[in-house]
Design an enzyme around this catalytic site. Structure first.
Site, PDB file in Angstrom:
ATOM      1  N   CYS A 115      37.397  44.646  26.708  1.00  0.00           N
ATOM      2  CA  CYS A 115      37.717  43.498  27.271  1.00  0.00           C
ATOM      3  C   CYS A 115      36.507  42.097  26.739  1.00  0.00           C
ATOM      4  O   CYS A 115      37.233  41.015  26.721  1.00  0.00           O
ATOM      5  CB  CYS A 115      37.694  44.042  28.628  1.00  0.00           C
ATOM      6  SG  CYS A 115      38.997  44.745  28.887  1.00  0.00           S
ATOM      7  N   HIS A 250      38.250  36.324  30.767  1.00  0.00           N
ATOM      8  CA  HIS A 250      39.108  37.576  31.092  1.00  0.00           C
ATOM      9  C   HIS A 250      39.678  37.479  32.068  1.00  0.00           C
ATOM     10  O   HIS A 250      38.618  37.334  33.449  1.00  0.00           O
ATOM     11  CB  HIS A 250      37.918  38.385  30.828  1.00  0.00           C
ATOM     12  CG  HIS A 250      39.240  40.729  30.429  1.00  0.00           C
ATOM     13  ND1 HIS A 250      40.012  40.081  29.721  1.00  0.00           N
ATOM     14  CD2 HIS A 250      38.135  41.127  31.002  1.00  0.00           C
ATOM     15  CE1 HIS A 250      40.269  41.072  30.459  1.00  0.00           C
ATOM     16  NE2 HIS A 250      39.590  42.038  31.231  1.00  0.00           N
ATOM     17  N   ASN A 280      46.396  42.660  32.612  1.00  0.00           N
ATOM     18  CA  ASN A 280      45.160  42.862  32.079  1.00  0.00           C
ATOM     19  C   ASN A 280      44.943  43.171  30.394  1.00  0.00           C
ATOM     20  O   ASN A 280      45.847  44.425  30.795  1.00  0.00           O
ATOM     21  CB  ASN A 280      44.077  43.667  32.502  1.00  0.00           C
ATOM     22  CG  ASN A 280      42.803  43.806  31.768  1.00  0.00           C
ATOM     23  OD1 ASN A 280      42.906  43.208  30.595  1.00  0.00           O
ATOM     24  ND2 ASN A 280      41.387  44.662  32.227  1.00  0.00           N
TER      25      ASN A 280
HETATM   26  N1  ACO Z   1      49.212  50.888  44.985  1.00  0.00           N
HETATM   27  C1  ACO Z   1      49.041  50.957  46.360  1.00  0.00           C
HETATM   28  N2  ACO Z   1      48.278  52.223  46.606  1.00  0.00           N
HETATM   29  C2  ACO Z   1      47.048  51.858  45.658  1.00  0.00           C
HETATM   30  C3  ACO Z   1      47.055  51.299  44.486  1.00  0.00           C
HETATM   31  C4  ACO Z   1      48.385  51.000  43.610  1.00  0.00           C
HETATM   32  N3  ACO Z   1      48.738  50.407  42.617  1.00  0.00           N
HETATM   33  N4  ACO Z   1      45.873  51.459  44.053  1.00  0.00           N
HETATM   34  C5  ACO Z   1      45.178  52.682  44.687  1.00  0.00           C
HETATM   35  N5  ACO Z   1      45.323  52.346  45.684  1.00  0.00           N
HETATM   36  C6  ACO Z   1      44.692  52.510  46.867  1.00  0.00           C
HETATM   37  C7  ACO Z   1      43.796  53.633  46.652  1.00  0.00           C
HETATM   38  O1  ACO Z   1      44.220  55.147  45.987  1.00  0.00           O
HETATM   39  C8  ACO Z   1      42.921  53.703  48.577  1.00  0.00           C
HETATM   40  O2  ACO Z   1      43.708  54.484  49.089  1.00  0.00           O
HETATM   41  P1  ACO Z   1      42.867  54.994  49.669  1.00  0.00           P
HETATM   42  O3  ACO Z   1      41.879  53.752  50.895  1.00  0.00           O
HETATM   43  O4  ACO Z   1      44.185  56.145  51.046  1.00  0.00           O
HETATM   44  O5  ACO Z   1      41.610  56.519  49.015  1.00  0.00           O
HETATM   45  C9  ACO Z   1      43.463  52.125  48.849  1.00  0.00           C
HETATM   46  O6  ACO Z   1      44.581  51.743  47.537  1.00  0.00           O
HETATM   47  C10 ACO Z   1      42.102  51.244  47.951  1.00  0.00           C
HETATM   48  O7  ACO Z   1      41.767  51.302  46.919  1.00  0.00           O
HETATM   49  P2  ACO Z   1      39.863  50.255  46.603  1.00  0.00           P
HETATM   50  O8  ACO Z   1      40.201  51.253  45.580  1.00  0.00           O
HETATM   51  O9  ACO Z   1      39.122  50.808  48.090  1.00  0.00           O
HETATM   52  O10 ACO Z   1      40.854  49.273  46.566  1.00  0.00           O
HETATM   53  P3  ACO Z   1      40.727  47.839  45.766  1.00  0.00           P
HETATM   54  O11 ACO Z   1      39.988  47.178  47.076  1.00  0.00           O
HETATM   55  O12 ACO Z   1      39.452  48.529  45.067  1.00  0.00           O
HETATM   56  O13 ACO Z   1      41.576  47.471  44.744  1.00  0.00           O
HETATM   57  C11 ACO Z   1      41.710  47.375  41.758  1.00  0.00           C
HETATM   58  C12 ACO Z   1      41.620  48.356  43.345  1.00  0.00           C
HETATM   59  C13 ACO Z   1      42.578  46.307  42.210  1.00  0.00           C
HETATM   60  C14 ACO Z   1      41.743  48.278  41.271  1.00  0.00           C
HETATM   61  C15 ACO Z   1      39.786  47.176  42.330  1.00  0.00           C
HETATM   62  O14 ACO Z   1      39.208  47.848  41.978  1.00  0.00           O
HETATM   63  C16 ACO Z   1      39.725  46.301  41.238  1.00  0.00           C
HETATM   64  O15 ACO Z   1      40.329  45.180  40.885  1.00  0.00           O
HETATM   65  N6  ACO Z   1      38.352  46.441  40.496  1.00  0.00           N
HETATM   66  C17 ACO Z   1      38.543  45.809  39.063  1.00  0.00           C
HETATM   67  C18 ACO Z   1      38.543  46.370  38.001  1.00  0.00           C
HETATM   68  C19 ACO Z   1      39.671  45.891  36.366  1.00  0.00           C
HETATM   69  O16 ACO Z   1      39.773  44.614  36.318  1.00  0.00           O
HETATM   70  N7  ACO Z   1      39.426  46.671  35.818  1.00  0.00           N
HETATM   71  C20 ACO Z   1      39.786  45.846  34.494  1.00  0.00           C
HETATM   72  C21 ACO Z   1      39.127  46.093  33.541  1.00  0.00           C
HETATM   73  S1  ACO Z   1      37.403  45.768  33.624  1.00  0.00           S
HETATM   74  C22 ACO Z   1      37.823  44.316  33.701  1.00  0.00           C
HETATM   75  O17 ACO Z   1      38.280  44.045  33.062  1.00  0.00           O
HETATM   76  C23 ACO Z   1      36.406  43.207  33.806  1.00  0.00           C
END
Ligand code: ACO
Length: 323
Positions: A115, A250, A280
């Site tokens: 990214c 980004h 993304n």
């Molecule tokens: N739909 C519904 N529920 C979901 C989904 C989904 N698509 N994905 C995860 N969940 C659930 C999980 O299973 C978890 O359930 P549980 O509590 O029963 O175990 C719950 O939602 C919470 O999950 P978390 O991972 O704690 O949720 P969080 O608030 O951290 O959000 C996310 C997850 C959106 C991935 C966040 O961590 C994030 O944005 N991280 C950055 C990742 C990113 O952007 N990566 C891209 C590449 S790197 C970059 O570009 C910078």
């Protein structure tokens, strides 16, 4: 001798015609429009169909950037493509695009910083231009992330989309440049965090693999490292946050963008946000957002434009550009 400056002479972008909404995804996996919007700010993503690849999308974006910059194939002497999803292991996507554009001179190569790829590619092109090795470069970010997603993993597959963005970077000098161009670029990496965002396969290890991610850890690093790198870039040039006219981050997740803006103290209206429509798109996300900003008239000559990214590696970085 005064080094030439790298001026962004034109931008272009390409998005596949196929749009997949959050509701479309909710028909296939256990997710919902409201969860995706609330946690990521993403409303939809464009997904490549058969025949659309990083090279074909990058070519279309490059053609538009060349038209905007009023340059032809005979002007281009360097093509750098930032991609994690090349059409083939070799030849590079850059040489495929070189051929499609009928560019017969100069060098073409890919770089891989996930990214952060566009910031890395712009930094490389800027250094080629500064040392006189290139006069007119094409810098392209193109990714077909849909092809390395695990469509059963709801924590990752909802986050990404496909697309391409390109800029033409031309050498200028202080006499005709009026201080315009890339002011400085700042690149970083830390391989110790390679296992929080990765693909579980590769050429020398086996099958192609799919994206795996420790989401909350990536989130934390993204906010901290991107805001630090912007601050370091500003400090290094004796500029302040108030000098920024537009921040083009980004486009990973609207909560990351908001947190970085808050940490730096940049008002929302100065932050370019396209993640709702594009999701993304990895290396394509910054040049895509930049092209939208230009078309919407949000950037004018003389503006201080700041781009920043973080990606797998971890890699991250910032570039300051006087438009
Ligand atoms: N739909 C519904 N529920 C979901 C989904 C989904 N698509 N994905 C995860 N969940 C659930 C999980 O299973 C978890 O359930 P549980 O509590 O029963 O175990 C719950 O939602 C919470 O999950 P978390 O991972 O704690 O949720 P969080 O608030 O951290 O959000 C996310 C997850 C959106 C991935 C966040 O961590 C994030 O944005 N991280 C950055 C990742 C990113 O952007 N990566 C891209 C590449 S790197 C970059 O570009 C910078």
């Amino acid at each position: 001798m005064i080094s030439p400056r790298s001026i962004i002479a034109g931008c272009g972008s390409f998005l596949p015609g196929k749009i997949v909404t959050n509701d479309d995804l909710a028909k296939q996996i256990d997710t919902s429009d409201s969860w995706i919007k609330e946690r990521t700010g993403i409303h939809q993503r464009h997904i490549a169909v058969e025949g659309e690849t990083s090279a074909t999308m990058g070519t279309q974006a490059a053609l538009k950037a060349m038209e905007a910059a009023k340059v032809t194939a005979s002007d281009i002497d360097l093509i750098i493509v930032a991609t994690t999803t090349p059409d083939q292991i070799f030849p590079s996507t850059a040489t495929r695009i070189q051929s499609a554009l009928k560019v017969k001179q100069g060098a073409a190569f890919d770089i891989q910083a996930v990214c952060s790829g566009f910031v890395y590619a712009l930094a490389v092109a800027d250094n080629f231009i500064k040392c006189g090795q290139s006069k007119t470069a094409l810098v392209i970010g193109s990714d077909t992330m849909s092809r390395i997603l695990d469509w059963q993993d709801r924590a990752t597959c909802v986050l990404f989309g496909d697309g391409a963005g390109a800029v033409v970077v031309r050498a200028s000098n202080t006499e005709n440049g009026n201080g315009r161009g890339v002011i400085s670029t700042h690149l970083y990496s830390d391989g110790d965090f390679g296992d929080i965002l990765y693909v579980d396969g590769g050429v020398s290890t086996g099958a192609i693999g799919k994206i795996r991610m420790a989401g909350s850890e990536v989130f934390r690093h993204a906010v901290q490292k991107m805001s630090n790198s912007v601050q370091q870039a500003l400090d290094g040039n004796e500029l302040t946050v108030d000098d920024i006219d537009i921040l083009i981050p980004h486009q990973a997740n609207v909560r990351i963008l908001d947190a970085v803006a808050k940490k730096l103290g940049i008002p929302q209206e100065k932050v370019m946000i396209t993640v709702a429509d594009h999701a993304n798109t990895s290396a394509a996300s910054i040049p895509l957002a930049m092209d939208v900003a230009v078309r919407e008239g949000r950037i004018k000559e003389g503006d201080l434009v700041v781009i920043e990214a973080l990606g797998g590696g971890l890699t991250w970085g910032t570039a300051l550009i006087r438009w």
